[in-house]
Design an enzyme around this catalytic site. Structure first.
Site, PDB file in Angstrom:
ATOM      1  N   LYS A 271       0.871  -1.195   0.000  1.00  0.00           N
ATOM      2  CA  LYS A 271       0.000   0.000   0.000  1.00  0.00           C
ATOM      3  C   LYS A 271       0.892   1.224   0.000  1.00  0.00           C
ATOM      4  CE  LYS A 271      -4.353   1.102   0.091  1.00  0.00           C
ATOM      5  NZ  LYS A 271      -5.523   0.340  -0.410  1.00  0.00           N
TER       6      LYS A 271
ATOM      7  N   ASP B 193      -6.774   4.390  -4.821  1.00  0.00           N
ATOM      8  CA  ASP B 193      -7.501   4.276  -3.546  1.00  0.00           C
ATOM      9  C   ASP B 193      -8.105   5.670  -3.355  1.00  0.00           C
ATOM     10  OD1 ASP B 193      -7.699   2.265  -1.058  1.00  0.00           O
ATOM     11  OD2 ASP B 193      -7.501   4.269  -0.224  1.00  0.00           O
TER      12      ASP B 193
HETATM   13  P1  NDP Z   1     -12.667   8.041  -3.583  1.00  0.00           P
HETATM   14  O1  NDP Z   1     -11.602   9.025  -3.300  1.00  0.00           O
HETATM   15  O2  NDP Z   1     -13.120   7.808  -4.980  1.00  0.00           O
HETATM   16  O3  NDP Z   1     -13.959   8.345  -2.712  1.00  0.00           O
HETATM   17  C1  NDP Z   1     -13.879   8.410  -1.329  1.00  0.00           C
HETATM   18  C2  NDP Z   1     -15.231   8.889  -0.808  1.00  0.00           C
HETATM   19  O4  NDP Z   1     -15.238   8.793   0.609  1.00  0.00           O
HETATM   20  C3  NDP Z   1     -15.507  10.324  -1.141  1.00  0.00           C
HETATM   21  O5  NDP Z   1     -16.880  10.517  -1.268  1.00  0.00           O
HETATM   22  C4  NDP Z   1     -14.969  11.057   0.084  1.00  0.00           C
HETATM   23  O6  NDP Z   1     -15.587  12.323   0.290  1.00  0.00           O
HETATM   24  C5  NDP Z   1     -15.331  10.103   1.185  1.00  0.00           C
HETATM   25  N1  NDP Z   1     -14.327  10.210   2.247  1.00  0.00           N
HETATM   26  C6  NDP Z   1     -13.006   9.943   2.155  1.00  0.00           C
HETATM   27  N2  NDP Z   1     -12.383  10.172   3.318  1.00  0.00           N
HETATM   28  C7  NDP Z   1     -13.340  10.601   4.164  1.00  0.00           C
HETATM   29  C8  NDP Z   1     -13.327  10.986   5.498  1.00  0.00           C
HETATM   30  N3  NDP Z   1     -12.194  10.973   6.228  1.00  0.00           N
HETATM   31  N4  NDP Z   1     -14.515  11.348   6.063  1.00  0.00           N
HETATM   32  C9  NDP Z   1     -15.658  11.339   5.326  1.00  0.00           C
HETATM   33  N5  NDP Z   1     -15.737  10.986   4.030  1.00  0.00           N
HETATM   34  C10 NDP Z   1     -14.593  10.617   3.469  1.00  0.00           C
HETATM   35  O7  NDP Z   1     -12.122   6.664  -2.943  1.00  0.00           O
HETATM   36  P2  NDP Z   1     -12.627   5.178  -3.223  1.00  0.00           P
HETATM   37  O8  NDP Z   1     -14.085   5.165  -3.521  1.00  0.00           O
HETATM   38  O9  NDP Z   1     -11.687   4.543  -4.155  1.00  0.00           O
HETATM   39  O10 NDP Z   1     -12.357   4.502  -1.791  1.00  0.00           O
HETATM   40  C11 NDP Z   1     -13.373   4.419  -0.780  1.00  0.00           C
HETATM   41  C12 NDP Z   1     -13.016   3.310   0.203  1.00  0.00           C
HETATM   42  O11 NDP Z   1     -12.926   2.062  -0.507  1.00  0.00           O
HETATM   43  C13 NDP Z   1     -11.668   3.450   0.916  1.00  0.00           C
HETATM   44  O12 NDP Z   1     -11.769   2.881   2.201  1.00  0.00           O
HETATM   45  C14 NDP Z   1     -10.733   2.595   0.063  1.00  0.00           C
HETATM   46  O13 NDP Z   1      -9.602   2.161   0.795  1.00  0.00           O
HETATM   47  C15 NDP Z   1     -11.665   1.443  -0.261  1.00  0.00           C
HETATM   48  N6  NDP Z   1     -11.302   0.618  -1.411  1.00  0.00           N
HETATM   49  C16 NDP Z   1     -11.101   1.172  -2.646  1.00  0.00           C
HETATM   50  C17 NDP Z   1     -10.807   0.356  -3.715  1.00  0.00           C
HETATM   51  C18 NDP Z   1     -10.659   0.898  -5.100  1.00  0.00           C
HETATM   52  O14 NDP Z   1     -10.526   0.098  -6.015  1.00  0.00           O
HETATM   53  N7  NDP Z   1     -10.692   2.199  -5.317  1.00  0.00           N
HETATM   54  C19 NDP Z   1     -10.646  -1.096  -3.553  1.00  0.00           C
HETATM   55  C20 NDP Z   1     -10.960  -1.587  -2.229  1.00  0.00           C
HETATM   56  C21 NDP Z   1     -11.254  -0.734  -1.209  1.00  0.00           C
HETATM   57  P3  NDP Z   1     -14.839  13.655  -0.244  1.00  0.00           P
HETATM   58  O15 NDP Z   1     -14.835  13.547  -1.726  1.00  0.00           O
HETATM   59  O16 NDP Z   1     -15.641  14.786   0.279  1.00  0.00           O
HETATM   60  O17 NDP Z   1     -13.458  13.589   0.346  1.00  0.00           O
HETATM   61  O1  2IT Z   2      -7.849  -1.429  -1.060  1.00  0.00           O
HETATM   62  C1  2IT Z   2      -7.734  -1.927  -2.189  1.00  0.00           C
HETATM   63  O2  2IT Z   2      -7.871  -3.141  -2.389  1.00  0.00           O
HETATM   64  C2  2IT Z   2      -7.444  -1.031  -3.310  1.00  0.00           C
HETATM   65  N1  2IT Z   2      -7.367   0.179  -3.114  1.00  0.00           N
HETATM   66  C3  2IT Z   2      -7.216  -1.590  -4.689  1.00  0.00           C
HETATM   67  C4  2IT Z   2      -5.829  -2.150  -4.814  1.00  0.00           C
HETATM   68  C5  2IT Z   2      -5.426  -2.563  -6.196  1.00  0.00           C
HETATM   69  O3  2IT Z   2      -4.250  -2.907  -6.353  1.00  0.00           O
HETATM   70  O4  2IT Z   2      -6.239  -2.566  -7.134  1.00  0.00           O
END
Ligand code: NDP
Ligand code: 2IT
Length: 450
Positions: A125, A165
């Site tokens: 990560k 992420d």
């Molecule tokens: P994005 O940046 O696309 O979206 C994140 C969302 O969560 C936004 O709406 C953001 O609001 C909100 N957010 C982030 N931090 C906070 C906070 N501290 N308090 C309140 N709201 C918050 O990220 P992802 O959708 O990619 O990721 C979301 C979650 O999914 C994370 O936990 C990530 O680790 C997990 N994840 C992501 C993967 C991926 O493929 N992208 C894979 C597996 C897990 P704002 O825009 O206002 O900041």
């Molecule tokens: O938390 C996660 O699994 C991710 N942000 C995606 C990692 C990846 O290598 O696609």
């Protein structure tokens, strides 16, 4: 079990400020107690002392120039946690809250998540405390280039393959890929989540959210239920939340909420997905702007929920999908969900529920899919992107989506079977942690003391 206790005590002393890492480690290790009772040879090989220690942690300075010509400085991180099962694989997070402890907890979770996919990927990560909010495209590009100017020497298609992420999506992956190519002269699959015209996999953008819904469907099927006609709560409004909502509609469910750091949106007729995509993927605007087109929806600014809880979790529904960030769902929120009749939780985010909230779900014996199982579809599809890159192919959506469905069903089966094996058939947290751990630990033992 003194072995688990001692390792946790040592971690508490050696990582005093890393509370999220400790939370993640405690959950995994506590679940392993019954396994260690049956199989003392993990203790004989000192496996948990080894597995909680990252193989390598890289911390670096990132200097870049903003649009006013001022030099800005950020911290950069990459943790290469465990390579027993394959090259390090895991996302990059750009968010002002990022510390070395955040990256360590995410890297630790990633080891077991990646193991559950059954694909040859180790756990890693990375990220930065850089805040992308309010930055111009040029600033984002200069930051990404500066970040990659250090990171490039530590990664490679067979060593460590980062992805997106929070705060890192297609735009950022593009700027980082361009800089990697410029610095190394190599056009190779060193990042996943790339654009579809330059090495990306069809379906990767959608995969985490779709996978979380497939996982919910698998859990419900085991109870003889489906998502059809169900009211669903979703938090977050980013990549994972948007494609969770999209798949929920495809399954005939009705997602009625989403949220960002500024507030929660509740549209009882169902979230307008096209508008959400336009606001978040194109305009990068606040969710409040949704009301301009749908004045009948409700917007609750963050922190203004009357009882001090998170507004998303206080609405009557059948299923919930936390898709924003860690510890966004507390024990009070969990109780509110249970009181409101929610019987299925599938975590799109990493560790979104606090330890006390998880306990409530487990005590209630509802269908609860922990993040490391339920959101593994994203990294699994990243590995499919790596496979396409190394064979110079691009697969059609149907092939990627079929594989994603199969992988999610396999993960669910492994978690459920392992939970059953250890006498707690409804406890998928136990199932996920033991099943993921066993694969990594057995590979480490096979590979000797390294
Ligand atoms: P994005 O940046 O696309 O979206 C994140 C969302 O969560 C936004 O709406 C953001 O609001 C909100 N957010 C982030 N931090 C906070 C906070 N501290 N308090 C309140 N709201 C918050 O990220 P992802 O959708 O990619 O990721 C979301 C979650 O999914 C994370 O936990 C990530 O680790 C997990 N994840 C992501 C993967 C991926 O493929 N992208 C894979 C597996 C897990 P704002 O825009 O206002 O900041
Ligand atoms: O938390 C996660 O699994 C991710 N942000 C995606 C990692 C990846 O290598 O696609």
């Amino acid at each position: 079990m003194p072995y688990v206790h001692e390792t946790l005590e040592n971690l508490r002393k050696s990582s005093p400020a890393q509370t999220e890492f400790y939370q993640a480690a405690e959950e995994v290790l506590e679940c392993l107690r019954p396994l260690f009772q049956r199989s003392p040879y993990y203790h004989d090989h000192s496996i948990i002392e080894r597995i909680v220690e990252p193989e390598r942690q890289i911390m670096f300075r990132i200097c870049w120039t903003d649009d006013d010509g001022r030099v800005q400085v950020n911290k950069g991180y990459r943790i290469q946690f465990n390579s027993a099962l394959g090259p390090y694989k895991g996302g990059l997070r750009f968010h002002p809250s990022v510390t070395s402890g955040t990256i360590k907890f995410l890297g630790f979770e990633q080891i077991f998540k990646n193991a559950l996919t059954g694909l040859p990927i180790g756990g890693g990560k990375g990220g930065s405390d850089f805040d992308p909010k309010g930055k111009s495209d040029d600033e984002i590009m200069r930051f990404c280039q500066a970040f990659m100017s250090e990171l490039y020497r530590h990664i490679g298609p067979n060593t460590d393959v980062p992805a997106g992420d929070i705060g890192v999506g297609g735009r950022e992956i593009g700027y980082m890929f361009g800089q990697y190519k410029r610095l190394t002269g190599r056009y190779e699959g060193v990042l996943t989540g790339k654009g579809l015209d330059w090495g990306g996999s069809i379906g990767r953008k959608e995969a985490t959210g779709y996978g979380a819904v497939y996982f919910a469907q698998n859990m419900l099927e085991a109870l003889g239920k489906t998502l059809e006609g169900k009211t669903c709560l979703v938090s977050g409004a980013g990549n994972v939340a948007i494609y969770t909502i999209e798949k929920l509609y495809e399954m005939g469910a009705k997602p009625v909420t989403c949220s960002d750091s500024r507030g929660t949106l509740h549209d009882a007729r169902g979230i307008d997905l096209d508008l959400l995509k336009e606001l978040k993927e194109v305009k990068r605007a606040s969710l409040e702007a949704y009301l301009e087109q749908h004045p009948e929806a409700t917007y609750i600014p963050a922190g203004e929920y009357p009882e001090g809880g998170h507004a998303v979790w206080r609405i009557k529904a059948d299923a919930a999908f936390p898709c924003a960030t860690q510890n966004e769902l507390t024990a009070d929120d969990a109780q509110a969900l249970l009181d409101n009749g929610v019987y299925c939780i599938s975590e799109g985010a990493n560790m979104p529920s606090t330890a006390d909230a998880v306990d409530r779900f487990l005590e209630a014996k509802i269908a609860y899919g922990p993040g490391k199982a339920a959101n593994a579809g994203g990294v699994a599809t990243s590995q499919l992107e790596m496979a396409q890159n190394s064979s110079m192919e691009q697969w059609p959506l149907e092939k990627v989506d079929d594989k994603l469905k199969e992988i999610m069903a396999n993960i669910h089966r492994q978690c459920a079977d392992t939970a059953e094996e250890f006498g707690e058939p409804t406890n998928l947290v136990l199932g996920a942690n033991i099943a993921g751990f066993r694969k990594v630990a057995d590979a480490m033992i096979d590979q000797g003391v390294v």
